[in-house]
Structure formats: C-alpha cells, structure tokens
Write a protein that holds these residues in place. Structure first.
Motif, mmCIF file in Angstrom:
data_model
loop_
_atom_site.group_PDB
_atom_site.id
_atom_site.type_symbol
_atom_site.label_atom_id
_atom_site.label_comp_id
_atom_site.label_asym_id
_atom_site.label_seq_id
_atom_site.Cartn_x
_atom_site.Cartn_y
_atom_site.Cartn_z
ATOM 1 N N VAL A 1 -15.234 -34.393 19.277
ATOM 2 C CA VAL A 1 -14.549 -33.280 19.943
ATOM 3 C C VAL A 1 -14.986 -31.978 19.301
ATOM 4 N N ARG A 2 -15.372 -31.041 20.142
ATOM 5 C CA ARG A 2 -15.727 -29.714 19.638
ATOM 6 C C ARG A 2 -15.051 -28.665 20.503
ATOM 7 N N LEU A 3 -14.232 -27.832 19.876
ATOM 8 C CA LEU A 3 -13.478 -26.791 20.576
ATOM 9 C C LEU A 3 -13.945 -25.433 20.071
ATOM 10 N N VAL A 4 -14.323 -24.552 20.983
ATOM 11 C CA VAL A 4 -14.842 -23.232 20.619
ATOM 12 C C VAL A 4 -14.125 -22.179 21.461
ATOM 13 N N VAL A 5 -13.651 -21.124 20.816
ATOM 14 C CA VAL A 5 -13.103 -19.983 21.543
ATOM 15 C C VAL A 5 -14.083 -18.822 21.426
ATOM 16 N N GLU A 6 -14.114 -18.011 22.454
ATOM 17 C CA GLU A 6 -15.086 -16.919 22.524
ATOM 18 C C GLU A 6 -14.901 -15.921 21.390
ATOM 19 N N ARG A 7 -13.640 -15.584 21.076
ATOM 20 C CA ARG A 7 -13.321 -14.630 20.018
ATOM 21 C C ARG A 7 -12.063 -15.098 19.304
ATOM 22 N N ASN A 8 -12.004 -14.855 18.005
ATOM 23 C CA ASN A 8 -10.836 -15.258 17.226
ATOM 24 C C ASN A 8 -9.866 -14.115 16.964
ATOM 25 N N GLN A 9 -10.220 -12.912 17.392
ATOM 26 C CA GLN A 9 -9.324 -11.766 17.246
ATOM 27 C C GLN A 9 -9.515 -10.861 18.455
ATOM 28 N N VAL A 10 -8.437 -10.642 19.205
ATOM 29 C CA VAL A 10 -8.531 -9.872 20.450
ATOM 30 C C VAL A 10 -7.343 -8.937 20.552
ATOM 31 N N ASP A 11 -7.436 -8.005 21.502
ATOM 32 C CA ASP A 11 -6.334 -7.106 21.794
ATOM 33 C C ASP A 11 -5.374 -7.758 22.782
ATOM 34 N N LEU A 12 -4.169 -7.274 22.767
ATOM 35 C CA LEU A 12 -3.125 -7.792 23.643
ATOM 36 C C LEU A 12 -3.573 -7.738 25.103
ATOM 37 N N GLY A 13 -3.322 -8.843 25.844
ATOM 38 C CA GLY A 13 -3.665 -8.898 27.253
ATOM 39 C C GLY A 13 -5.083 -9.337 27.541
ATOM 40 N N ALA A 14 -5.866 -9.619 26.499
ATOM 41 C CA ALA A 14 -7.267 -10.008 26.698
ATOM 42 C C ALA A 14 -7.353 -11.427 27.263
ATOM 43 N N ARG A 15 -8.471 -11.703 27.899
ATOM 44 C CA ARG A 15 -8.771 -13.045 28.397
ATOM 45 C C ARG A 15 -9.882 -13.629 27.541
ATOM 46 N N VAL A 16 -9.684 -14.849 27.075
ATOM 47 C CA VAL A 16 -10.619 -15.487 26.149
ATOM 48 C C VAL A 16 -11.140 -16.773 26.774
ATOM 49 N N LYS A 17 -12.463 -16.958 26.668
ATOM 50 C CA LYS A 17 -13.078 -18.178 27.194
ATOM 51 C C LYS A 17 -12.948 -19.301 26.169
ATOM 52 N N VAL A 18 -12.507 -20.454 26.637
ATOM 53 C CA VAL A 18 -12.371 -21.646 25.800
ATOM 54 C C VAL A 18 -13.383 -22.686 26.268
ATOM 55 N N HIS A 19 -14.153 -23.225 25.334
ATOM 56 C CA HIS A 19 -15.166 -24.230 25.652
ATOM 57 C C HIS A 19 -14.847 -25.508 24.878
ATOM 58 N N LEU A 20 -14.803 -26.625 25.595
ATOM 59 C CA LEU A 20 -14.479 -27.916 24.992
ATOM 60 C C LEU A 20 -15.613 -28.900 25.278
ATOM 61 N N THR A 21 -16.077 -29.583 24.221
ATOM 62 C CA THR A 21 -17.077 -30.634 24.354
ATOM 63 C C THR A 21 -16.443 -31.959 23.967
ATOM 64 N N LEU A 22 -16.531 -32.947 24.838
ATOM 65 C CA LEU A 22 -15.944 -34.265 24.595
ATOM 66 C C LEU A 22 -17.019 -35.345 24.685
ATOM 67 N N LEU A 23 -17.053 -36.216 23.663
ATOM 68 C CA LEU A 23 -17.964 -37.362 23.647
ATOM 69 C C LEU A 23 -17.137 -38.635 23.603
ATOM 70 N N ASP A 24 -17.717 -39.723 24.120
ATOM 71 C CA ASP A 24 -16.998 -40.996 24.093
ATOM 72 C C ASP A 24 -17.256 -41.703 22.760
ATOM 73 N N GLU A 25 -16.831 -42.948 22.648
ATOM 74 C CA GLU A 25 -16.939 -43.680 21.383
ATOM 75 C C GLU A 25 -18.385 -43.879 20.956
ATOM 76 N N ASP A 26 -19.297 -43.878 21.924
ATOM 77 C CA ASP A 26 -20.711 -44.041 21.605
ATOM 78 C C ASP A 26 -21.424 -42.697 21.466
ATOM 79 N N PHE A 27 -20.620 -41.612 21.384
ATOM 80 C CA PHE A 27 -21.136 -40.251 21.241
ATOM 81 C C PHE A 27 -21.975 -39.812 22.438
ATOM 82 N N ASN A 28 -21.602 -40.317 23.620
ATOM 83 C CA ASN A 28 -22.200 -39.868 24.871
ATOM 84 C C ASN A 28 -21.196 -38.975 25.602
ATOM 85 N N PRO A 29 -21.644 -37.999 26.388
ATOM 86 C CA PRO A 29 -20.704 -37.115 27.094
ATOM 87 C C PRO A 29 -19.779 -37.884 28.025
ATOM 88 N N VAL A 30 -18.498 -37.530 28.013
ATOM 89 C CA VAL A 30 -17.546 -38.169 28.923
ATOM 90 C C VAL A 30 -17.845 -37.705 30.338
#
Length: 809
Positions: free
Chosen positions: A630-659
C-alpha cells in the motif's frame, strides 16, 4: 416551472389606452386659425337673420358649429391606441465577503456591542463573541426581517453573491463558509461589473441599479478597490457599503500546527512543535496546554475522558516574528488519540477561537527492529550498541560483529536470538526496519565479488522498499572502499574525487560539528528542545572530535544536518551529516565516528537520545508505510483553508501485482476526530492506481488513512497528514478596515453604514425604480365609423327642422 415563469411575465404586463389624432395639424393652427374660422362662418351665417330672437339664433348657430367641428374632427382621423408595456425591475446585487477573516469571532467595544444587541432584538446572544462575522451577516441580512432588503425587494430584484478570490452567486445564506484564502475586493467588484454588463446587454437579466458590498474591508490581493469603485461611478452604478466587524486595534494570539509526528511508539516521547503568532501581547507570559483522550476502537463504546497531558509556559512573541513552542508527552498505551493544543484566552483577546488546534495521533505497540553491522568492537560500536539496548523498549537490535570469534555470542535485545550469521536472504534482511553499518570492509560481505555484489544489491532493494540505512564513516573502509558499488548510489553525499581526501590536512584536527540550520534543526541533531541551548551545545558544550571523512558535497534532495566549522571546498563547508530519501526509504551518512566522546561530560544524557533519534528518523518510512503493498501519497502536506488536495493510492495484491478493482476506499479524519469514508476511482488504464480530490474546509490537521479492508477502526496500512491553516494574508490585519470601506463608497457615490445600521442605506433607493419596456401597440381608428356620419347628419337635420319651424325656409 415554465408555466410559472409565463404567469410572472403576464402579471408584469400592463395595458394603457389613449386617444390620438392621426392627421391633426399643430395645436397652434387649430387654436389660432381653424376654431376662429369656424366661429366666424357660423356667426356670418346667422348675422342677417333679424327675425330670430337671440336665443333662437344661438341654438341654430350652436348646432351648425357642432356639426362643423364634428366634421373637422373626422378629418383629423381620431383613433384609440392600446399600448401593452412590461414593467422592468432593475437589479440590486449584494456582494458578501466569504474570506477566512469573515469567520472570525470578536467581542466588540461596549458601545458597539450594545448597538448590535439592540438591532438583533430578543434573538441576541448573551455572549456576542460567540457569533462570527458571517453569523451576524446571516442574521442581519435575513430578507424576512431586514427592513432595508424588504423595501428594496418591492421595487428591485435582489441577487446575492459571495466573493473571496472570485465571485459566485448564492441562493441561500448557508452557502457562506468563510473559507476563502484571500480577500480581493477590487477584483470582485471589477469582475462583477463586467459580468453584469454582459448579462444586461444580452437580455438575460435586468439592468444593474446598485451594488451593496458587505465586507470587513481587508483587501489583501488584487486590484485597488477604489479604482474599481471609480468604474462603477463612471457607469452611474452606486456601490453602497455595509461594514462588518470590529474596527478596534487588533489584540489576538493564533495557534497553528503541529506538523507532527503522525504516529509514535508506545513509551516513546512525542514531540509537538506549534507555531504561535500574536498582536498586542508581546512579551506577555502565556501557557500552552496539551490535553487528549483515547478513542475507543468500538464505535458503540464511549471514548475515554479527556485529560490534561502536559503544559508549558512561554513568552508571547511579536506579531511579525512568531515563534515555535514545543511540548512533549510519552504515551504508555497504544491506540488512537485525539489531542487538543490550547492557549487559554488572554485578557481582551479579540478572537479566542484560534487559540485552539487539534490533531490525531496513533500510538503503536510495534517495535523498531535494527540490524547493526561493524567490523571491530570500536568505541563507537560499544557505546552505540549499549545505547540501543537500553535507550528504549520500542527499539530492539541484533548486532553482527565481523571480527568476533566463533565462540562469541553476538549481542541482541532481550527476547531476540543472537545472530549466528550475516542475514543474506530477502526474508532475513527485510524483517528489519533499520540497518546501521559501521566501518566494515566490503570483502567481509561475501566470499567472492559476486556474493558481495548480490548482498549490496539486496541492501539497495531493502532501502527502495522503505527501509532505513545509516552509514557511519571509519578510517578503514567506510565509505572510501565502497566507490563504484550499489552503496555509493545510496549515499546522500558525493564521495570526493580519489585522493582529495588526502588534501584535507585538517581532518585530524579537533573540531566541533556545526548545525546547518540552528533556527530549525533536524530532529536528529535537536539535543535540546530549547533552540538557544541546542545551538550552544553544538558550538561549545559537546566535546570535540578528532577525525572525519571529507566528502565533496551533499546530493540533490539531501538534507544537511551538520557541517565542519572550518574545512571547506568550492561547495562550501564540508558536510559531516546528511539524510535523504531513496526513493521510499531513507539513508543517513555520518562522516565521523566519535559521538561517544560526548559521554565525557554528560554521560548518556545526549548520546543515547541522539542514536535513538537516528534510528527513529530512519525508520519513519517503514512506520508510515505499514504494508509494502500500500502506498498513499497526498499532493501537499500543508495547505491553506479551503484548498483541494489530490490523493493518490497504490494497491498491490499478495503477490505484489496491481489489484484489479475499480474503486478503493480511504478515510478522512478531521481535526475534531470525526471520520468519513471517501471513494477513490481507479485511474483509467492504470490497474491498482486510484485518485481523488478532497476539500479541506477546517483549520487543523487532517489525516488521510487507508485501513485494512477499507474498514475504519481496523489496522491502518497507510497514512498521510495535511496541515490546514488559515492563510497568513487573512490573519495579518484582521480588524475591520473602516477607512478603506468608506473610500469605496465615496468613490462609487454610494453610502456607508455598519451592518447593524443597514436601514441607513434606504434613502439611496427611495427615488430609484424600474423602467418599462413596450411589448406591442394596437391602433383602432374611430373617425370612419357610421355613427360619425349619422351624428353630423343628425345635427344638420335638427338645424333644418328648426329653421323651417321658425320660417327661415
């Protein structure tokens, strides 16, 4: 809806009828020529009739005059014209400031407070400071209660808009949020004028009659408001102003942060660093209180009660500088904690609401597993291994001393078996979170070049998958003999050109490492929470060292921790300690091996915590990435109030292949502890990759989490924190700018009033109203009707009968 609209249009149409003359000459010809001529003709006709009495003469003359006038009117072609007109209601637009400063609470001066309470009536709260500026706007601009808006609404169409960095129409006052990152009054007025002119020209809306600006007046970006107001004046559109807020000088303290940590281990000291800014309280002593409670893992069970965990006193900084306040606590029980950081309100403070910030912290029962490799039992080895064995129960270590005899029992933490060989397989090596390597000759890593290369490649893979690697220089091998090996690629520094190290004649002179950034030191080299004391420790307090390995420079992306106080090259003073990501793990390099000398004056006071911080920093990636799949990445870790942030999630199965699933679920934990689920959609053509945009609408620390199975409360497998802060532009001068608002009203030929005195604007609308638009006209001629002829003949016949009776014929 269409029928309703048509009915509204029908109700707005009025019909008017009027008599018109299609061929009538000018009025002066009728009055000065035709009428006198008719009278003269009639008078001449009966002047010679001496046998008639005066009365008879008048009757006959009157009948003939009426017949002639009627005939003349028929020649003028009278007609009835019916005109249908549409009553056009011009528009009044109300622009409401929706920036972050409008979410501000303030107590107000006593006189103003009483006036506002009186204007609010029985609904006024006892504590006026409990209402934000926008709360007051919602109450005072209630169209059902506001006499100004009720009066304007009878003659004009009201349109409501909100603005901060752009202008948007609103249907309801509940759409006001007070989240805008800046206040652009000039831009808002200018853009709105352009948009309104365009809608008026194409007929999609009525003419703009006036604008009412509702704001605290703190313009901090964009066009100059008075210049935009001038453009309204040029188009004869007044801008009236309703001022919101307290115009008194600012007295306030603001607390924000902390930036970390995201999670700590049980029995680990958690260090929180908060930012404090203040105006009007410089030099005053205040107290920072840390309280918190542990949330129950069962949603049906009550959370534990909130307890005060720690407090610390500090001196309030000046508003322009600000300062960082550190507070610590050691958590003995694992779990999810909601922490509250608060400074009690200071006397006369205008906005105590921003004295509080909250965040979520996870306390893990995990341990950091360390593998320590060294060739000989040097002083650095002896004190480092002893420190790791005793410093913290959350750190467990296994050591491998290459020079040890066969009967030597390798050192290990209690509960772990001593190593009997160097870990060589992926399964053996990847069970560790951190690997520390001292002055080990490369030949000891394998019996032949191929096995040595294989082990170093495995070490590189370990780091790339999130492991931490610490390299401690030595006079024998590290890092000199690792040139052109995979380990050189991992180093956060560039090894100097061959032989240049011999040119560093001062590498055996006593020196004290110097902090790269004394004002904001890296946690590894922050031996004291007091910055001045920490700086003095490194400059004069700690014993000096007698040797270092000279490197060329730090690599791009590396963070330099320490530098040599004197030795330098063309890149500056030589790097003594640096840390860098690579790419998911972390690698640290220390160009000296004599930290053990610190024991001379201080024992283990600074040495043990130092190595503990090294291990903790290197293990951060592993601790944050609780599952390599599992890899979770946010676009920015510090933003101003009301901002929109992109969230990216990578998931692999037990054999480390993409779900192959189409959606994934993450959870967003707000600063108040409430958690909500969010669906992420798979990126087209990229299996196992998911993205979404999240809007952060509350100041504080948000946590984005991926739980095992997507179920909240289960084991979190990935987490990223985002600090949401009120923009500095909105905090710099938050008091109401009355002078600026009055200037806008003056330049746009409008009126100024405080929000609670909005009725004072009514005289500006009394004599202004809507216009009319002709829909169609219908003309019906009445001169060529039969009754016209009959009436003329009737009058002439009556005259003839009377003449005959009176013997004139």
């Amino acid at each position: 809806m269409i029928a309703t609209a048509l009915q509204q249009i029908s109700d707005s149409i009025e019909s008017n009828q009027e008599l018109i003359w299609l061929d009538a000459p000018p009025a002066w010809i009728i009055g000065l020529v035709l009428i006198p001529l008719l009278i003269a003709v009639v008078w001449w006709s009966y002047k010679r009739q001496r046998d008639l009495s005066r009365g008879q003469r008048r009757v006959l003359a009157g009948l003939r005059l009426l017949a002639l006038i009627l005939a003349l009117l028929a020649v003028f072609r009278p007609a009835i014209q019916t005109t249908r007109v549409l009553k056009e209601r011009s528009e009044v637009h109300i622009l409401i400031d929706d920036s972050a400063s409008m979410d501000r609470n303030e107590p107000y001066p006593e006189a103003m407070r009483n006036e506002i309470r009186e204007a609010l009536g029985p609904d006024a709260p006892e504590d006026l400071g409990s209402l934000s500026r926008l709360d007051l706007v919602r109450r005072f601009l209630d169209t059902g209660r506001n006499t100004l808006l009720k009066g304007i609404g009878k003659e004009f169409d009201l349109r409501f808009y909100r603005f901060a960095d752009r202008v948007d129409p609103i249907q309801d006052m509940d759409e006001l949020q007070g989240k805008g990152s800046s206040t652009r009054i000039g831009d808002a007025l200018d853009l709105h004028l352009v948009q309104s002119s365009g809608r008026s020209d194409d007929g999609s809306s009525g003419r703009l009659e006036a604008v009412i600006l509702v704001s605290d007046g703190r313009n901090n970006e964009g066009l100059i408001p008075r210049e935009s107001a001038d453009r309204y004046r040029n188009q004869q559109i007044p801008v009236h102003v309703l001022a919101v807020g307290d115009p008194s000088s600012e007295r306030n303290l603001t607390l924000s942060g902390p930036s970390g940590p995201q999670q700590v281990l049980r029995n680990e000291e958690a260090v929180f660093e908060l930012d404090v800014t203040a105006t009007g309280y410089e030099g005053r002593e205040a107290e920072l209180i840390l309280s918190g409670f542990r949330k129950s893992s069962d949603e049906n069970e009550r959370d534990e009660p909130e307890l005060v965990l720690n407090s610390t006193s500090f001196v309030v900084p000046s508003g322009s500088k600000g300062s960082k306040i550190t507070i610590t606590h050691t958590f003995t029980e694992p779990g999810d904690y909601i922490l509250t950081f608060q400074v009690p309100p200071l006397p006369g403070e205008t906005n105590p609401k921003d004295n509080v910030t909250r965040r979520y912290l996870r306390v893990n029962s995990n341990t950091i597993r360390v593998l320590f490799l060294d060739e000989q039992p040097r002083w650095s080895y002896r004190y480092l291994i002893k420190g790791l064995l005793r410093v913290d129960k959350s750190i467990v270590v296994q050591a491998w001393l290459f020079d040890a005899g066969r009967n030597f029992i390798q050192e290990a933490s209690e509960g772990l078996p001593p190593l009997t060989s160097l870990p060589r397989t992926k399964a053996e090596l990847f069970q560790y979170d951190v690997i520390l390597i001292g002055d080990v000759h490369p030949s000891l890593l394998g019996q032949d070049p191929e096995s040595r290369q294989k082990w170093l490649e495995l070490l590189k893979e370990f780091v790339e998958h999130g492991g931490g690697l610490g390299l401690i220089a030595g006079e024998g091998a590290m890092p000199e003999l690792y040139r052109e090996t995979p380990l050189e690629d991992l180093l956060p520094v560039v090894i100097d050109v061959f032989g240049d190290g011999l040119l560093a004649q001062d590498q055996y002179r006593t020196f004290r490492p110097q902090l790269e950034n004394p004002g904001a030191p890296h946690p590894i080299v922050k031996l004291s929470q007091h910055l001045d004391q920490n700086r003095l420790l490194w400059e004069r307090g700690l014993p000096g060292m007698n040797w270092y390995y000279p490197v060329l420079r730090a690599k791009a992306g590396a963070t330099v921790l320490l530098r040599h106080p004197e030795s330098e090259n063309k890149y500056g003073r030589r790097v003594l300690a640096a840390i860098a990501p690579h790419p998911q793990g972390r690698v640290a390099f220390f160009a000296f091996d004599e930290a053990w000398r610190w024991r001379r004056f201080y024992g283990e006071k600074y040495l043990d915590p130092y190595w503990r911080r090294v291990v903790r920093a290197l293990a951060e990636s592993k601790l944050r990435r609780l599952d390599d799949r599992v890899r979770l990445v946010v676009e920015r870790n510090q933003v101003d109030l009301g901002a929109r942030v992109k969230v990216h999630l990578t998931l692999l199965d037990e054999d480390f292949n993409p779900v192959l699933t189409g959606k994934a679920r993450i959870h967003l934990r707000k600063p108040n502890g409430k958690t909500s689920a969010l669906e992420l959609t798979r990126i087209k053509g990229q299996p196992g990759e998911f993205e979404a945009l999240i809007e952060l609408d509350e100041a504080g620390v948000f946590s984005v989490l991926y739980y095992r199975g997507g179920v909240a409360g289960d084991r979190p497998l990935a987490r990223e924190d985002v600090i949401v802060q009120i923009p500095e532009l909105e905090l710099a001068h938050p008091s109401m700018n009355e002078a600026g608002l009055r200037e806008i009203a003056e330049h746009a030929e409008g009126r100024f009033a405080h929000l609670h005195e909005s009725a004072q604007l009514w005289p500006a609308f009394e004599d202004r109203g809507g216009g009319q638009k002709i829909v169609d006209r219908e003309t019906r001629q009445i001169w060529d009707q039969a009754w016209t002829v009959f009436l003329i003949l009737g009058l002439l016949s009556l005259e003839w009968i009377l003449r005959k009776r009176w013997n004139l014929i």
